[in-house]
Scaffold this motif. Structure first.
Motif, PDB file in Angstrom:
ATOM      1  N   LEU A 111       0.832  -1.205   0.000  1.00 45.26           N
ATOM      2  CA  LEU A 111       0.000   0.000   0.000  1.00 45.26           C
ATOM      3  C   LEU A 111       0.864   1.252   0.000  1.00 45.26           C
ATOM      4  N   GLN A 112       0.655   2.088  -0.982  1.00 44.23           N
ATOM      5  CA  GLN A 112       1.430   3.323  -1.095  1.00 44.23           C
ATOM      6  C   GLN A 112       0.679   4.466  -0.414  1.00 44.23           C
ATOM      7  N   SER A 113       0.651   4.421   0.883  1.00 35.81           N
ATOM      8  CA  SER A 113      -0.037   5.460   1.651  1.00 35.81           C
ATOM      9  C   SER A 113       0.538   5.478   3.058  1.00 35.81           C
ATOM     10  N   ALA A 114       0.014   6.401   3.863  1.00 34.70           N
ATOM     11  CA  ALA A 114       0.470   6.511   5.252  1.00 34.70           C
ATOM     12  C   ALA A 114      -0.348   5.647   6.193  1.00 34.70           C
ATOM     13  N   ASP A 115      -1.222   4.802   5.672  1.00 40.31           N
ATOM     14  CA  ASP A 115      -2.149   4.066   6.531  1.00 40.31           C
ATOM     15  C   ASP A 115      -1.450   3.183   7.553  1.00 40.31           C
ATOM     16  N   ALA A 116      -0.369   2.511   7.166  1.00 43.54           N
ATOM     17  CA  ALA A 116       0.327   1.646   8.123  1.00 43.54           C
ATOM     18  C   ALA A 116       0.902   2.458   9.276  1.00 43.54           C
ATOM     19  N   VAL A 117       1.377   3.657   8.974  1.00 36.92           N
ATOM     20  CA  VAL A 117       1.898   4.543  10.023  1.00 36.92           C
ATOM     21  C   VAL A 117       0.770   5.017  10.921  1.00 36.92           C
ATOM     22  N   ILE A 118      -0.350   5.386  10.317  1.00 41.44           N
ATOM     23  CA  ILE A 118      -1.501   5.866  11.096  1.00 41.44           C
ATOM     24  C   ILE A 118      -2.030   4.761  12.007  1.00 41.44           C
ATOM     25  N   ALA A 119      -2.133   3.547  11.473  1.00 40.62           N
ATOM     26  CA  ALA A 119      -2.632   2.431  12.290  1.00 40.62           C
ATOM     27  C   ALA A 119      -1.718   2.190  13.485  1.00 40.62           C
ATOM     28  N   GLY A 120      -0.401   2.213  13.253  1.00 41.06           N
ATOM     29  CA  GLY A 120       0.536   2.188  14.368  1.00 41.06           C
ATOM     30  C   GLY A 120       1.081   0.839  14.765  1.00 41.06           C
ATOM     31  N   ALA A 121       0.960  -0.172  13.907  1.00 44.27           N
ATOM     32  CA  ALA A 121       1.522  -1.486  14.247  1.00 44.27           C
ATOM     33  C   ALA A 121       3.027  -1.497  14.014  1.00 44.27           C
ATOM     34  N   PRO A 122       3.766  -2.353  14.747  1.00 46.31           N
ATOM     35  CA  PRO A 122       5.198  -2.509  14.478  1.00 46.31           C
ATOM     36  C   PRO A 122       5.423  -3.040  13.059  1.00 46.31           C
ATOM     37  N   THR A 123       6.656  -2.955  12.593  1.00 47.16           N
ATOM     38  CA  THR A 123       7.012  -3.404  11.250  1.00 47.16           C
ATOM     39  C   THR A 123       8.144  -4.419  11.308  1.00 47.16           C
ATOM     40  N   PRO A 124       7.891  -5.682  10.891  1.00 46.83           N
ATOM     41  CA  PRO A 124       6.578  -6.300  10.643  1.00 46.83           C
ATOM     42  C   PRO A 124       5.885  -6.598  11.961  1.00 46.83           C
ATOM     43  N   ASP A 151     -10.064   6.709  13.190  1.00 43.65           N
ATOM     44  CA  ASP A 151      -9.167   6.882  12.042  1.00 43.65           C
ATOM     45  C   ASP A 151      -8.095   5.798  12.010  1.00 43.65           C
ATOM     46  N   ARG A 152      -7.576   5.439  13.171  1.00 47.31           N
ATOM     47  CA  ARG A 152      -6.577   4.365  13.223  1.00 47.31           C
ATOM     48  C   ARG A 152      -7.190   3.033  12.800  1.00 47.31           C
ATOM     49  N   ALA A 153      -8.412   2.782  13.248  1.00 50.89           N
ATOM     50  CA  ALA A 153      -9.087   1.547  12.855  1.00 50.89           C
ATOM     51  C   ALA A 153      -9.341   1.526  11.350  1.00 50.89           C
ATOM     52  N   ALA A 154      -9.717   2.669  10.786  1.00 57.00           N
ATOM     53  CA  ALA A 154      -9.937   2.748   9.339  1.00 57.00           C
ATOM     54  C   ALA A 154      -8.645   2.474   8.582  1.00 57.00           C
ATOM     55  N   ALA A 155      -7.536   3.041   9.061  1.00 58.59           N
ATOM     56  CA  ALA A 155      -6.244   2.801   8.420  1.00 58.59           C
ATOM     57  C   ALA A 155      -5.859   1.326   8.497  1.00 58.59           C
ATOM     58  N   TYR A 156      -6.104   0.721   9.647  1.00 55.50           N
ATOM     59  CA  TYR A 156      -5.847  -0.710   9.830  1.00 55.50           C
ATOM     60  C   TYR A 156      -6.635  -1.520   8.804  1.00 55.50           C
ATOM     61  N   CYS A 157      -7.894  -1.167   8.596  1.00 53.01           N
ATOM     62  CA  CYS A 157      -8.725  -1.875   7.624  1.00 53.01           C
ATOM     63  C   CYS A 157      -8.184  -1.722   6.209  1.00 53.01           C
ATOM     64  N   ARG A 158      -7.715  -0.527   5.875  1.00 51.52           N
ATOM     65  CA  ARG A 158      -7.192  -0.319   4.524  1.00 51.52           C
ATOM     66  C   ARG A 158      -5.923  -1.139   4.280  1.00 51.52           C
ATOM     67  N   VAL A 159      -5.068  -1.238   5.299  1.00 55.12           N
ATOM     68  CA  VAL A 159      -3.873  -2.065   5.154  1.00 55.12           C
ATOM     69  C   VAL A 159      -4.269  -3.528   4.967  1.00 55.12           C
ATOM     70  N   GLN A 160      -5.208  -4.006   5.787  1.00 60.87           N
ATOM     71  CA  GLN A 160      -5.684  -5.381   5.658  1.00 60.87           C
ATOM     72  C   GLN A 160      -6.309  -5.626   4.287  1.00 60.87           C
TER      73      GLN A 160
END
Length: 209
Positions: A111-124, A151-160
């Motif tokens: 995903l080419q967006s900031a969603d993973a950062v917004i969601a806030g999970a570690p990498t990986p 908003d964080r939950a929405a970002a999490y959904c977009r990453v998923q």
């Protein structure tokens, strides 16, 4: 996608049906909004955070099937509708944490967006770390900035959703049924993301109820 992701196991009781007026959609809607408001208000009024911790722990272990079943009938862009979608994220993760982590990591890469950062999970993120993330988002709902949590939950959904889409593409040549299942999962997650983002915007305007 596991059936549990769409709807929790139902455990209705006669007393519960009598309480909510199962035959009266207007009464069900009223009770759905009332229970969502009462739950949120009770948790947010407790400055110690103790109520929030008990709620997160209880829903993780036992679920809140009967109340959540009411919320499932509420409009998507409403308080009970938002809580219902958050509840689905929690039970989805609990039902298949390994696949959830796989899809999240694939989505994060693609995903080419900031969603993973917004969601806030570690990498990986491991399944345990994703579980902690979802619990943290729930804590934010009950004891923090509600709109940011949504908003964080929405970002999490977009990453998923991104992960499910790309893994579906991988399966398409050899396992088209599995690919179709993952594609449907991605579409649902995209819908949840849109609904949660809209609810966050409504909360900031003071119109989410």
């Amino acid at each position: 996608m596991p059936e549990q992701f769409r709807r929790p196991v139902r455990r209705p009781t006669a007393a519960f049906d009598n309480l909510v007026g199962a035959a009266d959609p207007a009464e069900r809607s009223r009770v759905a909004h009332a229970t969502a408001s009462a739950l949120l208000e009770r948790a947010r009024r407790d400055e110690s955070g103790g109520v929030t911790e008990r709620l997160v722990a209880f829903t993780a272990e036992h679920g809140i099937d009967e109340i959540a079943e009411l919320w499932s009938q509420a409009p998507a862009h409403s308080l009970p509708g938002a809580l219902w979608r958050l509840y689905l994220l929690q039970i989805s993760l609990r039902s298949d944490s390994a696949m959830t982590a796989l899809l999240y990591d694939r989505g994060r890469v693609e995903l080419q967006s900031a969603d993973a950062v917004i969601a806030g999970a570690p990498t990986p993120a491991t399944p345990e770390e994703l579980s902690a993330l979802v619990d943290t988002i729930l804590r934010g709902v009950f004891h923090g900035d509600f709109s940011i949590a949504l908003d964080r939950a929405a970002a999490y959904c977009r990453v998923q959703a991104s992960g499910a889409t790309h893994v579906a593409d991988d399966y398409e040549p050899t396992e088209p049924d599995r690919a179709g299942e993952l594609t449907r999962r991605a579409l649902r997650l995209d819908g949840y993301a849109d609904d949660l983002s809209a609810s966050a915007a409504s909360w900031r305007r003071g119109t989410l109820n």
